[in-house]
Design an enzyme around this catalytic site. Structure first.
Site, PDB file in Angstrom:
ATOM      1  N   HIS A 168      -0.509  -1.802  -2.527  1.00 36.54           N
ATOM      2  CA  HIS A 168      -1.887  -2.258  -2.411  1.00 36.54           C
ATOM      3  C   HIS A 168      -2.331  -2.238  -0.950  1.00 36.54           C
ATOM      4  O   HIS A 168      -2.159  -3.214  -0.227  1.00 36.54           O
ATOM      5  CB  HIS A 168      -2.010  -3.675  -2.969  1.00 36.54           C
ATOM      6  CG  HIS A 168      -1.605  -3.789  -4.412  1.00 36.54           C
ATOM      7  ND1 HIS A 168      -0.286  -3.764  -4.811  1.00 36.54           N
ATOM      8  CD2 HIS A 168      -2.339  -3.919  -5.550  1.00 36.54           C
ATOM      9  CE1 HIS A 168      -0.232  -3.872  -6.142  1.00 36.54           C
ATOM     10  NE2 HIS A 168      -1.453  -3.968  -6.612  1.00 36.54           N
ATOM     11  N   HIS A 198      -7.696  -0.742  -3.912  1.00 38.20           N
ATOM     12  CA  HIS A 198      -7.015  -2.016  -4.179  1.00 38.20           C
ATOM     13  C   HIS A 198      -5.523  -1.824  -4.413  1.00 38.20           C
ATOM     14  O   HIS A 198      -4.712  -2.467  -3.745  1.00 38.20           O
ATOM     15  CB  HIS A 198      -7.638  -2.703  -5.398  1.00 38.20           C
ATOM     16  CG  HIS A 198      -6.856  -3.886  -5.880  1.00 38.20           C
ATOM     17  ND1 HIS A 198      -7.068  -5.156  -5.416  1.00 38.20           N
ATOM     18  CD2 HIS A 198      -5.824  -3.990  -6.758  1.00 38.20           C
ATOM     19  CE1 HIS A 198      -6.214  -5.979  -5.988  1.00 38.20           C
ATOM     20  NE2 HIS A 198      -5.452  -5.306  -6.810  1.00 38.20           N
ATOM     21  N   GLU A 232      -1.082 -29.373 -15.641  1.00 37.36           N
ATOM     22  CA  GLU A 232       0.328 -28.990 -15.754  1.00 37.36           C
ATOM     23  C   GLU A 232       0.669 -27.780 -14.891  1.00 37.36           C
ATOM     24  O   GLU A 232       1.703 -27.745 -14.220  1.00 37.36           O
ATOM     25  CB  GLU A 232       0.680 -28.701 -17.220  1.00 37.36           C
ATOM     26  CG  GLU A 232       0.530 -29.895 -18.159  1.00 37.36           C
ATOM     27  CD  GLU A 232      -0.901 -30.075 -18.652  1.00 37.36           C
ATOM     28  OE1 GLU A 232      -1.764 -29.218 -18.340  1.00 37.36           O
ATOM     29  OE2 GLU A 232      -1.173 -31.065 -19.356  1.00 37.36           O
ATOM     30  N   HIS A 242       1.202 -30.721 -30.816  1.00 42.29           N
ATOM     31  CA  HIS A 242       1.998 -31.439 -29.832  1.00 42.29           C
ATOM     32  C   HIS A 242       3.501 -31.315 -30.058  1.00 42.29           C
ATOM     33  O   HIS A 242       4.280 -31.868 -29.297  1.00 42.29           O
ATOM     34  CB  HIS A 242       1.602 -32.930 -29.840  1.00 42.29           C
ATOM     35  CG  HIS A 242       0.282 -33.199 -29.180  1.00 42.29           C
ATOM     36  ND1 HIS A 242      -0.869 -32.542 -29.541  1.00 42.29           N
ATOM     37  CD2 HIS A 242      -0.071 -34.039 -28.163  1.00 42.29           C
ATOM     38  CE1 HIS A 242      -1.879 -32.979 -28.787  1.00 42.29           C
ATOM     39  NE2 HIS A 242      -1.419 -33.873 -27.943  1.00 42.29           N
TER      40      HIS A 242
END
Lengths: 746, 746
Positions: free
Chosen positions: B109, B346, B494, B557
């Site tokens: 890149h 890129h 999280e 869950h």
């Protein structure tokens, strides 16, 4: 603002002018709201408008609220009984149904329903259009409880509205085995629940998908004289949802796409499980959402400010080019004298004593689960109203069908999920002479072929369209001003992408969303993919760069454990096609499995078109692509998937030259193979043949079941490496030579 | 702003006043910046200050830039050769090292290094304090390239700075097998690289962790007269990182914690892989970051505005209570006449022709990989400078050690990773008479015991502290104004949590971060956990509610496939302890494995303390907890993990009453068991005994390897259900009765 001056004062007090929320300037949004109930200028709203007017007549004249220091006390003081209106009575009914169900289950989350009952009431009783007796009526408004733990709010509302899925007995069996009222909202258990929520942030992203689907279908099928697609998508999200990254991803896209009919309520109650949100969440949500490009309104008194809530919704509807976030400041557990505004009311039953105190406090003399007759009677109009709404729409559609035959046929296919006959014939087929190609390119051929025959196929990539090869060449980009197009540009937002696709899939049975990234980045979106599997959303996950075969990008980009990790997940198909025919087969399977998502693992590198592969073979999950033995008794079985099937085939050729009887099996989908008859499985992998070698550029974890205790698995039980692909294959022993050597060692 | 008026004009032109960026008001931030180079008022900066002054003398007098429509042309026009300063020459050296390495590898890149070379130069040559010959010097400034695909920028900078890990040959073997210059930055391959990036958004979250660690250690160990902890954390992130939800999560926390020494550069180049960011990313990043609580500065000319960049950094340093985002508008692939400002630059090599055109354009007559002598000589000061910085710090620390003996000893343990002798004796032990308890509670006992003896143990939960049981009772909350404390409140984030813990772990060898949520929500953070495993960050993942045993919350869950999915992941320990002794053993293993993360799956429900369990057993991964056979020849082996080990033990008791010879094995960690000698494994699971039954409340996927083709696995190969835990266990056949029945069927 059509409110008394006392309300204005109480609003500013209840609003809790906490500096870190830095949004005092939001007040003027509410002040700028429409003064009364504006009749919608959209078609088909006459019934709703009258109900709105009725509700508006009933709204209470006085609201009381208290300054921050005594916020809990605000809940303590009962509303003056004599002024209790039908709205408040209904709101309290909702609160107590939630309290009672949680109490009976001794499990659940009463806090949110108690705080959000006012907005819930206004939505289901005054604003939303739905037919309780046909929860699948196409043109219904969609509601998503992103803060899914508060599901008793939705169950209570659906119960009052007359949904058959939530009768009194269902409320009484909340969170029990086999009930229709599980611990979080699950669309597959409870008709009327649109999506499956609970894992935070998913719901708001699903709602973005629902709103995208509406905007897309409206653009494709509405006519200037006939709007057959026309509904809102409402969502309630809490502080928890707001903290999750997925919510930010999806909400950034919602604004980018100009989803003006998405209206999200942010239950701003300052409490999460760990206590006051001050301990971890002090950003200005308002400013962030303005940065994302949303219209933001602040309702400072969500506890009793019914008019504020109504006005906010009307204002939101008037803003047509942006989604709206209505921040509603509420008191969690409103009404509980000792537990309101604390984390203790978030996720546990109140306990008998506090339930009693709350009954006292809110002036609620009734038995558990009781719905007062006048409340029942008030809500009873939703069944006839819903039937009328649907009938009106059906009549309109009948007219549409006469006038726009072709569009109507396509549209019916989309809303029924019945695909045009023979669609699968569009899939390409290949011979061993066809040029070698990467399965990601073959995938693009399939997608483009299918898009011509499946009007509901739409999707895109998380900023890797030219690597994942997912562009539909005959279509432009789905954008704010070109919503009729079918290439969706998700940006680098894998998690949001997955959950948005769940929303699209669950909007209408004929919509087939696909989405794409590098296979390794399923790790970013796994929570959404698991919910695809759980909620039966047939999303097609186009996952390219499926192994070390991607080469130089190195171990951060090379999947190892990913095949195994999806094979271990329930109700999802993990497909790893080896060439053109298998890629076509994978798409056939994926399209047919509308209640089971599919993950297609596709190569970056070119692969040969192999003799013996077939669509039919893929449908069986595992099959023989070549064999020089007879009597179902080869000396050796070589088993491969995807890019390694070619290696297995070449090794077999070499071994056969030495006179060996070798079978080559493609195990393209373990789940599908598992579902075949024992006889079929025996015909492919006969129990008597223990000499088995598997080869797959991924972990060997799980292969023991296929190869048995005497077989050998060639795979990769470490992270990958940055180097040209051929070199890595060689270093890791994924070569014809190694397969032959291992086979001979057996 | 210390710039000529011509610069001001060019800035506003290069800045591309695109309405959706809506940040014209950011200009005044830059205008408010310090007029020259302010000497830092922090200790130990004298060397740096002089280097700053030198660099400032060398800055070019004239900058040129062009309006949006001709932005590419801006790259076309070569800077006037006669005015090329050392800075520009150095910047071009960086650009061409990146171009040449990518070209030689034909992979990589080049675009980001070409656009970010100016900020990179200023950071490594003027701002950052480091010792190239000791990349692990404690008090170095940390640099994180969150946009990891641009790694040639960092390799080029490290090469110039004199790091031994990136010699010319290393640049020439970019992205090749065994090189120290892999396709994305990997700390475990390249000393001097702090963390492992590439998967977008991870790096900025790692940087938040690094800055947290600095703030924490500074608060604990600095003295008014002696600041031994004092460094900045710099990061560069691109549009891709900005779109990822994890970045928003981590950045929200960075502001909440007031991480004033975190300075992030946002490479605002408007290009991502799919083209112009217009197609998917039109939010105002500035406004969002202000909402998050960051200080935001906009450098409008990142291509040649060296003074602007310098001033922005100085301004950022002056803001001590907030992290700073410096939005630097750059041109991706700056210098390439035909590819700059397009996605084609890129992620692909420029190609020989365009490399030549770029050489022409930037006036670069040199051979590939050439570093001009004057550039070499300019950078050569960093080796002595770095040595001097470290020596200065060492001297200071020697003084500190004399004055603050106790703190110094603890601090040395933290920066060396050598733990106090006998720390493991602090772990609790249990007998079968100890009260039954949930392993999540037993985990809290371990955490609190360990926190007393391990000064580097710190962590917390994603808003589930009271469910995950992770609070350290003797400490308060790590917050903006109490950074010395060790309970970290991550909010419901999280993914950010995992990546922040990676940053903490990689900051200092003695820091042991732990983090917690429900086991099922590892799906939200799996990408960060995989990087823990890959980058050898010994994070301890405390994952409670590890099965259907959590009951009513239901299938959203309840983990099913999660144990298998981590067992399949390389270099991570999946531990599922069954009781108190096994929980203590799991912690012992987790603490000892500083280069391998551990996942502890812990129960919500109470479990009996079992006879036969032990810390030593856990260390072996699998071991016999009871056996009434002799000669290593039981009739039956029952194998369990975690909460199901108790069921296996009870079933064995029953079967033994019938005279059966039964062995019970705890398989608490498959990875550890795998690492034992063949003899040990045979002593636990003798090959001759094929009658094996496993029981685990999760998928049976993977168990075939343990139980063999004749054994049977009791598990759950579907999603869970919402009901009381006992009922689900019964319905799913996870009972003593069923184990006995299955055992008898063998």
């Amino acid at each position: 603002m059509a409110a008394s001056s006392s309300l204005t004062i109480s609003q500013s007090l209840v609003g809790r002018a906490i500096s870190h929320h830095g949004s005092a300037d939001r007040a003027d949004h509410a002040a700028a709201a429409l003064p009364g109930f504006r009749l919608s200028n959209l078609a088909g709203r006459s019934l709703e408008s009258s109900s709105l007017r009725m509700a508006s007549r009933l709204r209470p004249a006085i609201h009381r609220a208290l300054p921050r220091a005594t916020v809990r006390a605000a809940a303590v003081e009962a509303l003056e009984k004599t002024e209790t209106s039908m709205v408040e009575k209904s709101v309290n009914t909702i609160r107590f149904l939630a309290i009672d169900a949680v109490e009976k289950a001794n499990s659940g989350h009463p806090g949110l329903p108690m705080g959000c009952a006012p907005m819930g009431h206004i939505l289901y009783d005054e604003m939303m259009r739905y037919n309780p007796k046909n929860p699948y009526w196409f043109n219904r408004d969609r509601f998503v409880l992103s803060a899914g733990h508060g599901c008793m709010l939705q169950y209570a509302l659906m119960h009052l509205a007359g949904y058959d899925s939530v009768k009194e007995d269902d409320l009484k069996s909340f969170r029990q085995w086999g009930s229709k009222t599980p611990g979080h909202p699950e669309n597959f258990e409870t008709p009327g629940v649109e999506v499956t929520t609970g894992p935070l942030g998913q719901g708001i992203a699903n709602a973005v998908g629902l709103a995208l689907a509406e905007k897309h279908l409206a653009a494709r099928y509405n006519k200037p004289d006939m709007e057959i697609v026309d509904h809102y998508t409402y969502a309630i999200l809490g502080d928890g949802c707001q903290m999750e990254g997925i919510a930010n991803e999806a909400c950034s896209l919602a604004a980018h796409w100009g989803l003006g009919k998405l209206i999200a309520f942010y239950d701003d109650n300052h409490i999460s499980i760990d206590g006051d949100t001050e301990i971890a969440f002090t950003e200005s949500v308002d400013t962030r959402f303005e940065g994302l490009g949303w219209h933001v309104i602040w309702v400072k008194n969500g506890n009793t400010g019914y008019d504020e809530i109504r006005a906010a919704i009307e204002e939101a509807k008037s803003v047509k080019d942006k989604p709206t976030l209505i921040k509603v400041t509420t008191t969690i557990g409103y009404g509980s004298p000792n537990k309101a505004n604390s984390y203790s009311v978030h996720g546990s039953a109140l306990g008998a004593k506090e339930v009693e105190a709350t009954r006292q406090n809110l002036g609620w003399p009734f038995e558990p689960f009781h719905v007062p007759e006048d409340v029942k009677s008030h809500w009873s109009r939703h069944v006839p109203k819903g039937a009328a709404l649907e009938a009106e729409w059906n009549a309109k559609f009948a007219e549409y069908e006469k006038k726009y035959k072709e569009e109507a046929a396509e549209f019916k296919s989309l809303i029924s999920g019945v695909f045009p006959a023979g669609w699968e014939k569009a899939l390409p087929s290949y011979t061993p002479e066809s040029p070698a190609d990467a399965t990601r390119n073959l995938s693009q051929q399939c997608l483009n072929a299918l898009a011509k025959v499946l009007p509901g196929l739409l999707g895109g990539s998380a900023d890797l369209a030219s690597s994942n090869m997912t562009l539909l060449k005959m279509f432009g980009n789905f954008q704010k001003d070109t919503p009729q197009e079918r290439n969706v540009r998700f940006g680098v937002r894998e998690h949001g992408m997955g959950a948005i696709c769940n929303g699209i899939a669950l909007h209408s049975p004929g919509l087939i969303p696909y989405c794409a990234t590098f296979f390794v980045f399923t790790d970013y979106m796994r929570a959404a993919m698991r919910i695809s599997a759980l909620c039966e959303a047939g999303v097609i996950y186009v996952m390219t760069h499926d192994s070390i075969g991607l080469g130089e990008d190195g171990p951060t980009h090379q999947p190892i454990e990913h095949l195994a990790s999806f094979r271990a997940m329930p109700n999802i198909l993990m497909l790893r096609p080896a060439d053109g025919n298998e890629t076509a087969g994978a798409y056939k399977v994926a399209v047919l499995n509308r209640k089971r998502p599919s993950v297609l693992a596709l190569s970056r590198q070119k692969l040969a078109q192999l003799p013996g592969t077939s669509i039919e073979g893929v449908e069986k999950g595992g099959y023989i692509i070549s064999d020089n033995s007879s009597g179902n008794n080869p000396e050796l079985i070589l088993i491969g998937t995807g890019s390694e099937l070619e290696i297995a085939a070449k090794a077999a050729d070499e071994l056969r030259k030495e006179g060996k009887k070798v079978r080559v099996v493609s195990l393209v989908s373990w789940e599908l193979f598992d579902e075949q008859s024992d006889a079929y499985k025996e015909s492919v992998l006969p129990a008597a043949v223990s000499a088995r070698v598997s080869i797959e550029a991924g972990t060997t974890f799980g292969w023991a079941k296929i190869i048995g205790s005497k077989g050998k698995a060639i795979g990769i039980d470490r992270f990958g490496a940055s180097a040209p692909a051929g070199r890595i294959y060689k270093e890791f022993g994924l070569t014809v030579e190694n397969v032959i050597a291992v086979a001979k060692s057996l």
